[in-house]
Design a protein around this motif. Structure first.
Motif, PDB file in Angstrom:
ATOM      1  N   MET A 248      38.810  48.589  47.089  1.00 15.65           N
ATOM      2  CA  MET A 248      39.866  47.788  45.788  1.00 15.65           C
ATOM      3  C   MET A 248      38.492  46.295  46.105  1.00 15.65           C
ATOM      4  SD  MET A 248      42.943  46.550  44.550  1.00 15.65           S
ATOM      5  CE  MET A 248      43.838  48.105  44.638  1.00 15.65           C
ATOM      6  N   THR A 249      37.702  46.075  45.205  1.00 12.91           N
ATOM      7  CA  THR A 249      37.507  44.282  45.601  1.00 12.91           C
ATOM      8  C   THR A 249      36.834  43.304  44.767  1.00 12.91           C
ATOM      9  OG1 THR A 249      35.869  45.244  43.768  1.00 12.91           O
ATOM     10  CG2 THR A 249      34.992  46.164  45.527  1.00 12.91           C
ATOM     11  N   SER A 250      38.604  43.952  43.219  1.00 12.49           N
ATOM     12  CA  SER A 250      38.844  42.362  42.558  1.00 12.49           C
ATOM     13  C   SER A 250      39.847  42.797  41.243  1.00 12.49           C
ATOM     14  CB  SER A 250      37.511  42.327  41.643  1.00 12.49           C
ATOM     15  OG  SER A 250      36.701  42.743  40.459  1.00 12.49           O
ATOM     16  N   VAL A 251      40.588  42.520  41.366  1.00  9.34           N
ATOM     17  CA  VAL A 251      41.369  41.937  40.295  1.00  9.34           C
ATOM     18  C   VAL A 251      41.239  41.286  39.197  1.00  9.34           C
ATOM     19  CG1 VAL A 251      44.421  42.388  39.484  1.00  9.34           C
ATOM     20  CG2 VAL A 251      43.157  42.908  41.346  1.00  9.34           C
ATOM     21  N   LYS A 252      41.041  41.828  38.126  1.00 12.71           N
ATOM     22  CA  LYS A 252      41.509  40.978  36.283  1.00 12.71           C
ATOM     23  C   LYS A 252      42.223  41.533  35.823  1.00 12.71           C
ATOM     24  CE  LYS A 252      38.268  39.274  32.773  1.00 12.71           C
ATOM     25  NZ  LYS A 252      39.165  39.310  31.761  1.00 12.71           N
ATOM     26  N   ILE A 253      43.227  39.961  35.938  1.00 14.28           N
ATOM     27  CA  ILE A 253      44.396  39.671  34.710  1.00 14.28           C
ATOM     28  C   ILE A 253      44.455  38.274  33.768  1.00 14.28           C
ATOM     29  CG2 ILE A 253      45.527  38.740  36.927  1.00 14.28           C
ATOM     30  CD1 ILE A 253      47.174  40.915  33.767  1.00 14.28           C
ATOM     31  N   GLY A 254      44.396  38.739  32.621  1.00 13.99           N
ATOM     32  CA  GLY A 254      44.511  37.447  31.872  1.00 13.99           C
ATOM     33  C   GLY A 254      42.842  37.331  31.257  1.00 13.99           C
ATOM     34  N   ASP A 255      43.167  35.765  31.689  1.00 12.92           N
ATOM     35  CA  ASP A 255      40.912  34.471  32.314  1.00 12.92           C
ATOM     36  C   ASP A 255      41.052  35.122  33.592  1.00 12.92           C
ATOM     37  OD1 ASP A 255      41.444  34.585  29.390  1.00 12.92           O
ATOM     38  OD2 ASP A 255      42.725  32.955  29.284  1.00 12.92           O
ATOM     39  N   PHE A 256      42.019  35.773  34.334  1.00 11.69           N
ATOM     40  CA  PHE A 256      41.952  35.328  36.032  1.00 11.69           C
ATOM     41  C   PHE A 256      40.938  36.743  36.426  1.00 11.69           C
ATOM     42  CE2 PHE A 256      44.726  32.466  35.091  1.00 11.69           C
ATOM     43  CZ  PHE A 256      44.413  31.256  34.657  1.00 11.69           C
ATOM     44  N   VAL A 257      40.117  35.898  37.740  1.00 18.46           N
ATOM     45  CA  VAL A 257      39.445  37.186  38.627  1.00 18.46           C
ATOM     46  C   VAL A 257      39.375  37.243  39.450  1.00 18.46           C
ATOM     47  CG1 VAL A 257      37.133  38.301  38.947  1.00 18.46           C
ATOM     48  CG2 VAL A 257      37.488  37.816  36.556  1.00 18.46           C
ATOM     49  N   ILE A 258      40.510  38.074  40.349  1.00 21.83           N
ATOM     50  CA  ILE A 258      40.897  37.450  42.085  1.00 21.83           C
ATOM     51  C   ILE A 258      39.948  38.396  42.752  1.00 21.83           C
ATOM     52  CG2 ILE A 258      43.149  37.494  43.237  1.00 21.83           C
ATOM     53  CD1 ILE A 258      44.545  37.695  40.642  1.00 21.83           C
ATOM     54  N   PRO A 259      39.362  38.166  43.744  1.00 20.84           N
ATOM     55  CA  PRO A 259      39.063  38.205  44.565  1.00 20.84           C
ATOM     56  C   PRO A 259      39.793  38.828  45.679  1.00 20.84           C
ATOM     57  CG  PRO A 259      38.168  36.353  45.181  1.00 20.84           C
ATOM     58  CD  PRO A 259      39.323  36.327  44.137  1.00 20.84           C
ATOM     59  N   VAL A 260      39.663  40.066  46.419  1.00 22.90           N
ATOM     60  CA  VAL A 260      41.232  41.062  46.847  1.00 22.90           C
ATOM     61  C   VAL A 260      39.940  41.728  48.324  1.00 22.90           C
ATOM     62  CG1 VAL A 260      42.940  41.226  45.741  1.00 22.90           C
ATOM     63  CG2 VAL A 260      40.855  42.641  45.381  1.00 22.90           C
TER      64      VAL A 260
END
Length: 734
Positions: A248-260
């Motif tokens: 897993m590299t990132s999660v997008k939820i609504g307007d936000f992209v979260i690096p993981v």
């Protein structure tokens, strides 16, 4: 490369390989040390607290004191939801488990009363149903925990879409979850797990998984669901690796992209715990109304409901070392996403750190074995400093987490291991040489022996040497008039001053024989131009003895002087360790040594302090030398031609010596022909010699009585060359 050095390299590289493998396996002690380093970075530069639309409604000690002990009845939870919705909360997330029926519900309380009318029981309120009705249609997110029993899976309230390969296997796996009451599960707008660090043995929460997996489905955490519900989003977009599953590299939820991380974890970048983050539950449920401050804090905020009461045991440790309520970390996760301040540890960081350990280790092994442990240490410290600075700058400027700890520790282990090996094995030979020769050789010559492969071969080698003997004149008379302690003091002063010139001119001190010194040049290693260096040492001794006499360094009083005689010869001798197996000396023996000793004795006959053989003076063109005749040396069948050493090239270039050399040539011719005019020439030579540094008065005073020494056939061309030089420069008259 010597065998000892080869062994050191093999040992060092083997150790580097082992340490590299250890780092690649990443055992728990290394992980804990690495994480502690990252904690320290956060303590040095924590995330600044910013006023974000995120609040914690805290069921604190004051709330428990006002509304009663925990657990609260769920109708009070329903009232809390109603109040928060009224105050304008964008989302309400409960960091509380609702797995069991509410035992304080009236229907539950009277159910077991004997003879209760079932119709009456049905009319009694049920707090779970009340709570379920209160959350219906509202932005409420309920939490669940991880369980090892049963097979309950929470209901998904949002869709999940992937880009790249499937990352379903990336997050931590769960066997089951703590079940929610069915009516609560059905009416909640979102459901998320509340596990902050599942599967970790440490109490410090550093990274928390945004999803859990059962191998088929991903389940979001409480903070992620709160952000989704607050934005009205219906789907998570998860980026996987383009060519590998389970990443897993990132999660997008609504307007936000979260690096993981590759396991779907968010590195927590925490700020210090602040009172502004919290609103007491008693202030929200205040019967006399909510204050404007409380309303402003709740309006438009994502609200997490949890507890800080000590007895409820929901206290966690942050990277800053603070003990905080677990619910505050969910709030900090949302704050971090809203602020855009992330920490990340790239997938290639591990490879970079492993490679740095290998490269640093190899460099330290090479420098330690072949150059110097001190230089290796200096380079290691410089690299350590650069690693620390680079790691810190990466953290402070870009939020990147690189571990300087493992390369530093493993580089230190490598350095000290190879240094110890070199000290114990590789340098053993050098230490033995230094012990054996330190008192005989100059530091520069000793360094050459230590660093020249096969420079030293002990046991007896035939070498061309320049041998010197030095002896004190009239030592018997001196020792007779002095007490023994004064004799020792005199010898120590004299021999120390004279022997320094041997080592200063790359000579080897062989031994002290009473009042005498034996030294030689061109062993144990080659010394270029060794005849000249031996004669320079003799000239320096002449100057030193004059200075000591002038300053009365021996304490003999005015008019009492010490004189020495020096004999020098160049020839082949056997040099090596000589003596018994248990005790031996490094020395030289042979005809060349005997000749040098006899020449020193001849100084008395010739009445001059420095004499050198023709073999020596052949290497001294342009020096101030005078033919001292051919002498019968004890033990030699043929006469040996010797020369008086007046001075170096500077003396030879002086007009006084040029004229003296011309006179000396004429004198030898007169002695050879038994000419009665030799006395006039001797007188003229004495007068001319008075302006030169060497004492030649006694030399010329005795030369007439040594006419036989000049009758033998002259060997060599020293006199002719000197005479020709003088004729050319100053003419034939004097």
């Amino acid at each position: 490369m010597t065998r000892a050095q080869l062994a050191g390299v093999i040992l060092g590289l083997s150790l580097v390989a082992v340490l590299t493998i250890v780092r690649a396996s990443d055992p728990q002690p290394l992980r804990l040390a690495r994480e502690a380093t990252f904690d320290q970075y956060q303590r040095l530069a924590p995330r600044h607290f910013e006023s974000m639309p995120v609040r914690v409604v805290d069921i604190d000690e004051a709330s428990l004191q006002q509304f009663g002990q925990w657990p609260w009845p769920r109708d009070r939870m329903a009232a809390l939801v109603e109040k928060l919705t009224e105050l304008g909360a964008a989302a309400i997330a409960f960091d509380i488990l609702f797995a069991e029926p509410d035992r304080l519900s009236p229907r539950t309380v009277v159910r077991d009363v004997p003879g209760i009318d079932p119709a009456l029981l049905d009319r009694l309120p049920d707090n779970d149903e009340t709570f379920a009705r209160s959350i219906a249609g509202k932005p409420v997110i309920l939490g669940y925990g991880i369980s090892n029993e049963g097979n309950y899976r929470p209901r998904m309230k949002a869709g999940i879409a992937f880009t790249g390969e499937s990352p379903v296997d990336a997050p931590p796996h769960i066997k089951a979850a703590t079940p929610l009451r069915p009516q609560l599960e059905a009416n909640a707008a979102g459901i998320g797990h509340i596990s902050l660090n599942p599967g970790r043995s440490t109490a410090v929460v550093r990274a928390t998984p945004l999803f859990l997996t059962d191998g088929e489905q991903l389940y979001p955490d409480l903070a992620l669901e709160a952000m989704r519900v607050a934005q009205g989003a219906s789907t998570y977009l998860i980026a996987g690796a383009p060519d590998r599953q389970g990443i897993m590299t990132s999660v997008k939820i609504g307007d936000f992209v979260i690096p993981v991380t590759s396991a779907g974890e968010l590195w927590l970048y925490v700020s210090p715990d602040r009172a502004e983050r919290y609103v007491s539950a008693k202030d929200v449920l205040a019967p006399d109304g909510v204050s404007p401050e409380t309303k402003a804090a709740i309006d438009g905020s994502i609200v997490f409901v949890g507890t800080s009461a000590a007895g409820l045991q929901d206290i966690r440790v942050t990277a800053l070392g603070e003990n905080v309520p677990g619910v505050s970390l969910h709030a900090q996760m949302v704050e971090q996403v809203l602020s855009g301040h992330y920490l990340s540890r790239p997938d290639w960081a591990n490879g970079l750190e492993i490679a740095s350990i290998a490269m640093l280790g190899i460099l330290l092994v090479i420098l330690t074995i072949f150059v110097s442990p001190a230089i290796a240490l200096a380079c290691g410290l410089a690299i350590t400093g650069l690693a620390l600075v680079a790691s810190w700058l990466a953290f402070s400027l870009a939020g990147l987490l690189f571990d300087p700890f493992a390369p530093i520790v493993m580089g230190t282990i490598t350095h000290f291991a190879t240094t110890s090996f070199r000290f114990l094995v590789t340098d053993r030979e050098r230490r033995a040489i230094r012990r054996a020769f330190g008192q005989y050789l100059s530091p520069s010559l000793l360094y050459r022996i230590e660093h020249t492969r096969n420079a030293l071969r002990l046991g007896g080698d035939d070498r061309e040497l320049t041998v010197m003997f030095v002896d004190v004149r009239n030592f018997t008379e001196i020792s007779e008039r002095l007490p023994p302690t004064a004799v020792v003091r005199f010898l120590n002063t004299l021999l120390d001053a004279l022997s320094r010139h041997v080592t200063a001119n790359e000579g080897t001190l062989d031994k002290f024989i009473g009042d005498s010194i034996m030294a030689f040049w061109n062993a144990p290693v080659d010394v270029t131009d060794h005849p000249a260096k031996a004669v320079r040492a003799a000239l320096a001794m002449r100057e030193t003895i004059a200075r000591l006499n002038e300053s009365d360094a021996f304490g003999f009083g005015a008019g009492q002087t010490v004189r020495i005689g020096i004999g020098i010869h160049t020839g082949v001798a056997c040099v090596g360790n000589m003596g018994a197996e248990s005790r031996f000396n490094y020395s030289a023996v042979g005809d060349a040594v005997n000749i040098a000793a006899r020449i020193e004795t001849a100084c008395k006959t010739v009445s001059f302090d420095i004499l050198a053989s023709d073999n020596t003076v052949r290497s001294l063109p342009g020096w101030a030398l005078l033919d001292a005749g051919s002498l019968e040396l004890k033990g030699k069948s043929a006469r040996t031609r010797i020369n008086a050493v007046v001075g170096d090239e500077n003396v030879a270039s002086s007009p006084d010596f040029a004229e003296l050399r011309l006179l000396h040539g004429k004198l030898i011719e007169a002695l050879h022909s038994r000419s009665p005019g030799s006395r006039k020439i001797v007188a003229a030579a004495k007068a001319k010699a008075a302006g030169l540094p060497a004492g030649l008065q006694d030399f010329y005073g005795r030369i007439s009585r040594r006419a036989d020494d000049f009758l033998a056939k002259r060997a060599g061309a020293a006199v002719e060359a000197n005479a020709g030089y003088a004729e050319q420069q100053f003419g034939s008259g004097s």
